[in-house]
Scaffold this motif. Structure first.
Motif, PDB file in Angstrom:
ATOM      1  N   SER A  46     -94.061   3.424 -25.420  1.00 29.80           N
ATOM      2  CA  SER A  46     -95.261   4.172 -26.316  1.00 29.80           C
ATOM      3  C   SER A  46     -94.700   3.689 -27.569  1.00 29.80           C
ATOM      4  CB  SER A  46     -94.575   5.880 -25.862  1.00 29.80           C
ATOM      5  OG  SER A  46     -96.120   7.053 -26.366  1.00 29.80           O
ATOM      6  N   THR A  81    -104.467  12.575 -19.458  1.00 24.31           N
ATOM      7  CA  THR A  81    -103.887  11.428 -18.507  1.00 24.31           C
ATOM      8  C   THR A  81    -104.694  10.215 -18.060  1.00 24.31           C
ATOM      9  OG1 THR A  81    -103.723  13.080 -16.739  1.00 24.31           O
ATOM     10  CG2 THR A  81    -102.142  12.867 -18.474  1.00 24.31           C
ATOM     11  N   LYS A 131     -96.202  12.416 -20.133  1.00 24.46           N
ATOM     12  CA  LYS A 131     -97.208  12.365 -20.229  1.00 24.46           C
ATOM     13  C   LYS A 131     -98.059  13.070 -19.262  1.00 24.46           C
ATOM     14  CE  LYS A 131    -100.504  10.773 -22.661  1.00 24.46           C
ATOM     15  NZ  LYS A 131    -101.618   9.730 -23.305  1.00 24.46           N
ATOM     16  N   ARG A 132     -98.530  14.160 -19.299  1.00 22.38           N
ATOM     17  CA  ARG A 132     -98.967  15.590 -17.828  1.00 22.38           C
ATOM     18  C   ARG A 132    -100.447  15.847 -19.157  1.00 22.38           C
ATOM     19  NH1 ARG A 132     -94.010  17.788 -20.478  1.00 22.38           N
ATOM     20  NH2 ARG A 132     -94.772  19.559 -21.973  1.00 22.38           N
ATOM     21  N   ASN A 183     -95.511   7.492 -19.407  1.00 18.24           N
ATOM     22  CA  ASN A 183     -95.753   6.180 -20.254  1.00 18.24           C
ATOM     23  C   ASN A 183     -94.424   5.761 -21.156  1.00 18.24           C
ATOM     24  OD1 ASN A 183     -97.717   4.734 -21.567  1.00 18.24           O
ATOM     25  ND2 ASN A 183     -97.664   6.118 -23.104  1.00 18.24           N
TER      26      ASN A 183
END
Length: 479
Positions: free
Chosen positions: A124, A211, A133-134, A121
């Protein structure tokens, strides 16, 4: 995300800057001011483990009762609970502590089998410019990490302190490639990260994922990178092949595949053909039929597309860093890159039920009702698994069909993350075959300019879905 790409500049004088100049040129309000991109190093404790060297670290021992220490070290239930929260890189070190910890890690490796989708991302917050991000944590050792990146994202760099999580334990004064940062947290020290460069990407996490807000159907403008982390699945192996010269096909493909086939079965083949290799007809990709020759009675999934480039080898990351510093671009020498999933020929047990399937939506599947019907029929021919993931490899010329196809696939497979890219030509087979498959000479209406499938493997104006699943079978509907 903003539609404006960051203003990235580079000049040869940057290489002569000392640390003080770098610090002065690296302000928080200008993360891309004349960067010097540095290759990331492994953490000291991971590097020591990999190289089997002794690492002496300064630390202050905590004062704990011997009774508590004994419980933590020897109580299997407590140990397993604690270790279940660690990243896979830490778990490989914990296996060396004692037999109890080793057993706990091995047990967790057979339980934490879910895939993880991730994305970088960008822009941010004011404090961080890029955040990884996960959908979940990288709990288990990876079998393969597939990362899809567009051209503007390939050479993206940022100051160490503006990347989250920070690539260095103590943020350094240099810039880092965001792809290098992704590799460090997903796959390093294993060499199992495959990067696919394509200007158009697809990313469709499940609605329950954190996500999901970053889902895309067909992105070109913004710098972007998305990926799929597939953990080690017992009995399943992943093999990567890079073909850099058609003159070395014997050693690079035929010999390797033949050796694998001695004791393993191919379940799925993913093929990426780069722009440097002209694919005009099926004769250009005929070598893939060799796998069918090796297992004529065992079907397998196959899917692929023509894209800009691939980075399938660890050395390519070094070339990427050098390219960023020299001219802010990088191209490998890969002509064709293949990823192959195999299982043993004689497994002692098939506890994890790993399998792969593929669906071809050719140019005759142009109307939305036909797309939906084909996907629904496919979902009735394959089982739904406890864990699953799907790759969508599509033609950019399918226009506004991309999101509709993803919506239809999501409706049929509600718990399956979809990741992929769009190219300029596709390869695939229907596995399992369709009951009423029309012949290539069928009069079915096709998109203007498409000559139809060439011997059932090379397509244009098409979409290929590759569905892989493992674990418990949740449903097994008849065809």
């Amino acid at each position: 995300m903003s539609d404006e790409s960051p203003n990235v500049t580079y000049s040869p004088e940057d290489e002569q800057q000392n640390d003080e100049e770098i610090e002065n040129n690296s302000s928080a309000d200008s993360p891309f001011k004349e960067p010097i991109c540095m290759k990331l190093a492994l953490d000291d404790h991971i590097k020591a483990f990999k190289e089997n060297t002794y690492l002496e670290r300064e630390f202050e021992a905590l004062q704990c009762s011997s009774e508590l220490i004994d419980k933590v070290i020897s109580n299997y239930i407590i140990v397993k609970q604690i270790l279940s929260n660690l990243r896979w890189q830490e778990k490989i070190l914990c296996k060396q502590v004692c037999t109890t910890w080793n057993s706990a890690v091995h047990a967790l490796s057979r339980e934490q089998l879910g895939p993880v989708d991730f994305m970088m991302n960008l822009r941010s917050t004011s404090l961080t410019w890029a955040v990884l991000k996960r959908s979940g944590n990288f709990y288990n050792e990876p079998m393969v990490v597939m990362t899809f990146v567009n051209g503007s994202g390939l050479d993206m760099t940022s100051q160490c302190k503006l990347i989250e999580p920070s690539p260095c334990a103590i943020p350094c004064l240099y810039d880092h490639s965001l792809l290098d940062s992704v590799q460090k947290y997903t796959s390093a020290p294993k060499d199992c990260m495959n990067m696919i460069r394509s200007d158009y990407l697809s990313y469709w996490p499940t609605p329950s994922s954190v996500t999901y807000e970053h889902a895309i159907a067909n992105l070109k403008v913004n710098p972007y990178m998305v990926g799929l982390f597939i953990p080690v699945i017992p009995d399943v192996e992943y093999h990567a092949i890079n073909i850099k010269s058609m003159g070395n096909m014997q050693q690079e493909f035929y010999d390797v595949v033949k050796n694998i086939s001695k004791d393993r079965i191919f379940k799925g083949i993913i093929v990426y053909v780069t722009d440097k290799y002209l694919l005009h007809s099926v004769e250009d990709i005929i070598f893939l039929n060799y796998i069918k020759d090796l297992q004529p009675d065992i079907p397998y999934a196959i899917g692929g597309c023509i894209i800009e480039d691939t980075i399938f080898e660890p050395s390519d990351i070094n070339g990427l860093i050098e390219g960023i510093n020299a001219y802010r671009d990088f191209f490998s020498e890969n002509l064709i890159s293949l990823g192959m999933f195999t299982v043993p020929k004689s497994p002692q047990k098939n506890e994890y039920n790993f399998n792969m399937y593929s669906l071809v939506l050719d140019s005759s599947h142009w109307a939305k009702p036909k797309i939906q019907q084909a996907i629904n029929e496919f979902s009735c021919r394959v089982p739904q698994f406890e864990y699953s993931a799907a790759l969508k490899l599509s033609c950019v010329g399918r226009d506004q069909k991309h999101q509709w196809e993803q919506d239809c696939f999501r409706a049929a497979f509600p718990n399956t993350t979809i990741v992929g890219c769009n190219g300029n030509g596709e390869l695939g087979v229907d596995h399992p075959p369709r009951p009423d498959e029309p012949s290539p000479q069928s009069s079915a209406k096709r998109h203007c300019g498409d000559s139809g499938p060439q011997f059932g493997i090379v397509y244009s104006y098409s979409t290929i879905f590759i569905y892989m699943g493992w674990g418990k079978i949740l449903s097994n509907r008849p065809a």
